[in-house]
Design an enzyme around this catalytic site. Sequence first.
Site, PDB file in Angstrom:
ATOM      1  N   MET A  30       0.855  -1.195   0.000  1.00  0.00           N
ATOM      2  CA  MET A  30       0.000   0.000   0.000  1.00  0.00           C
ATOM      3  C   MET A  30       0.891   1.245   0.000  1.00  0.00           C
ATOM      4  O   MET A  30       0.446   2.340   0.349  1.00  0.00           O
ATOM      5  CB  MET A  30      -0.931  -0.013   1.205  1.00  0.00           C
ATOM      6  N   GLY A  31       2.166   1.071  -0.374  1.00  0.00           N
ATOM      7  CA  GLY A  31       3.068   2.213  -0.488  1.00  0.00           C
ATOM      8  C   GLY A  31       3.640   2.654   0.843  1.00  0.00           C
ATOM      9  O   GLY A  31       3.574   1.942   1.837  1.00  0.00           O
ATOM     10  N   TYR A  32       4.223   3.857   0.838  1.00  0.00           N
ATOM     11  CA  TYR A  32       4.970   4.400   1.973  1.00  0.00           C
ATOM     12  C   TYR A  32       5.991   3.354   2.427  1.00  0.00           C
ATOM     13  O   TYR A  32       6.008   2.924   3.581  1.00  0.00           O
ATOM     14  CB  TYR A  32       4.049   4.850   3.108  1.00  0.00           C
ATOM     15  N   LEU A  33       6.819   2.961   1.479  1.00  0.00           N
ATOM     16  CA  LEU A  33       7.692   1.803   1.640  1.00  0.00           C
ATOM     17  C   LEU A  33       8.752   2.022   2.721  1.00  0.00           C
ATOM     18  O   LEU A  33       9.299   3.113   2.856  1.00  0.00           O
ATOM     19  CB  LEU A  33       8.373   1.491   0.302  1.00  0.00           C
ATOM     20  N   GLU A  35      11.855  -0.409   5.322  1.00  0.00           N
ATOM     21  CA  GLU A  35      12.833  -1.506   5.220  1.00  0.00           C
ATOM     22  C   GLU A  35      12.162  -2.865   5.041  1.00  0.00           C
ATOM     23  O   GLU A  35      12.707  -3.752   4.393  1.00  0.00           O
ATOM     24  CB  GLU A  35      13.711  -1.559   6.477  1.00  0.00           C
ATOM     25  N   HIS A  37       9.365  -3.543   3.393  1.00  0.00           N
ATOM     26  CA  HIS A  37       9.052  -3.702   1.963  1.00  0.00           C
ATOM     27  C   HIS A  37      10.334  -3.924   1.159  1.00  0.00           C
ATOM     28  O   HIS A  37      10.357  -4.724   0.226  1.00  0.00           O
ATOM     29  CB  HIS A  37       8.359  -2.442   1.418  1.00  0.00           C
ATOM     30  N   GLN A 153      -2.821 -12.242   7.667  1.00  0.00           N
ATOM     31  CA  GLN A 153      -2.975 -11.978   6.232  1.00  0.00           C
ATOM     32  C   GLN A 153      -2.227 -13.043   5.421  1.00  0.00           C
ATOM     33  O   GLN A 153      -2.746 -13.582   4.450  1.00  0.00           O
ATOM     34  CB  GLN A 153      -2.431 -10.581   5.921  1.00  0.00           C
ATOM     35  N   SER A 185       6.804  -0.558  10.393  1.00  0.00           N
ATOM     36  CA  SER A 185       5.434  -0.433   9.885  1.00  0.00           C
ATOM     37  C   SER A 185       5.208   1.003   9.434  1.00  0.00           C
ATOM     38  O   SER A 185       5.737   1.939  10.046  1.00  0.00           O
ATOM     39  CB  SER A 185       4.446  -0.762  11.017  1.00  0.00           C
ATOM     40  N   ARG A 187       2.657   2.546   9.907  1.00  0.00           N
ATOM     41  CA  ARG A 187       1.877   3.191  10.982  1.00  0.00           C
ATOM     42  C   ARG A 187       2.764   3.726  12.103  1.00  0.00           C
ATOM     43  O   ARG A 187       2.300   4.522  12.920  1.00  0.00           O
ATOM     44  CB  ARG A 187       0.846   2.218  11.552  1.00  0.00           C
TER      45      ARG A 187
HETATM   46  O1  PAF Z   1      -0.111  -5.831   3.436  1.00  0.00           O
HETATM   47  C1  PAF Z   1      -0.516  -4.891   2.729  1.00  0.00           C
HETATM   48  O2  PAF Z   1       0.166  -3.882   2.520  1.00  0.00           O
HETATM   49  C2  PAF Z   1      -1.909  -4.985   2.108  1.00  0.00           C
HETATM   50  O3  PAF Z   1      -2.809  -5.602   2.972  1.00  0.00           O
HETATM   51  C3  PAF Z   1      -1.907  -5.656   0.733  1.00  0.00           C
HETATM   52  C4  PAF Z   1      -1.501  -7.117   0.819  1.00  0.00           C
HETATM   53  C5  PAF Z   1      -0.978  -4.914  -0.215  1.00  0.00           C
HETATM   54  C6  PAF Z   1      -3.323  -5.626   0.146  1.00  0.00           C
HETATM   55  O4  PAF Z   1      -3.773  -4.312   0.006  1.00  0.00           O
END
Ligand code: PAF
Length: 280
Positions: A30-33, A35, A37, A153, A185, A187
């Site tokens: 969902m972006g705002y990458l 470490e 990511h 997830q 995160s 967040r």
């Molecule tokens: O983990 C996330 O960032 C989101 O839940 C995902 C898997 C990209 C789905 O929007």
Amino acid sequence: MQISGSIKETRNQVKSWKEEGLKVGLVPTMGYLHEGHKSLIDRARAENDRVVVSIFVNPMQFGPGEDLEAYPRDLERDSKICEEGGVDLIFHPEVEEMYGPDFHGFVDMTVLPEKLCGASRPVHFKGVQTVVTKLFHIIPAHRAYFGQKDAQQLAIIRRMVIDLDFDIEIIGCPIIRETDGLAKSSRNTYLSEEERKQAVILNASLEEAMKAIEEGEQDAAAIKAKITEKLNTCPLARIDYVEVVSFDNIQPIDKIEGAVLIAIAVYIGTTRLIDNRIIM
Ligand code: PAF
């Protein structure tokens, strides 16, 4: 590196890579990458010929009153990180491209989404499964990379891929932490200085639990009590849940055996943070 907001263009590009016999890795985000990511991108880069990162803040996985509007976004910064990480294509669609005016479809599952984060975020996993299904159709990659921080997830997506016969390999990657142990995160940026200091309690409580397990504790209730006791020493922490479940089906267990997920969600101030340990 290409950036595309078009489903058609992205799908055609990925298909043409596959026709050339190239292996494609997908990192859904969902972006705002951060470490965390980056570690997924690095792994995808190492294991595939082409890497696609999707950046889409998916409204369907946010419930009423959750942080959809406030969710941090910075495509310029994200693009730089992707470019440096050797990403070949960013898929960055508008909401209208993903969910047209007559959109009514969704993907859901029983059992796995009901507990842990699903209990306090009832629409969340339905939104995640729907968007991940769409991403897997738009970007028919060979492998997709997900962080173990979002352990529920990961378990749901693994189950979904088996149950619905998706032809994609799901790779779970380790949690990346700050030097003081706080799981990275997007967040974390919401935390004030004092909250940020106190947020280390999540990892510290899990560390104590792991130590107890290493010393022979096998009773799930005792582990939950230990974590709860530690979290309660932190003035700014408010527990959402502390759970010990099977990692395979996210159902509570009595004894630490088989694949186990110890998962916690804790509000630090108004920010809800999650962390976990997976014992395989
Ligand atoms: O983990 C996330 O960032 C989101 O839940 C995902 C898997 C990209 C789905 O929007």
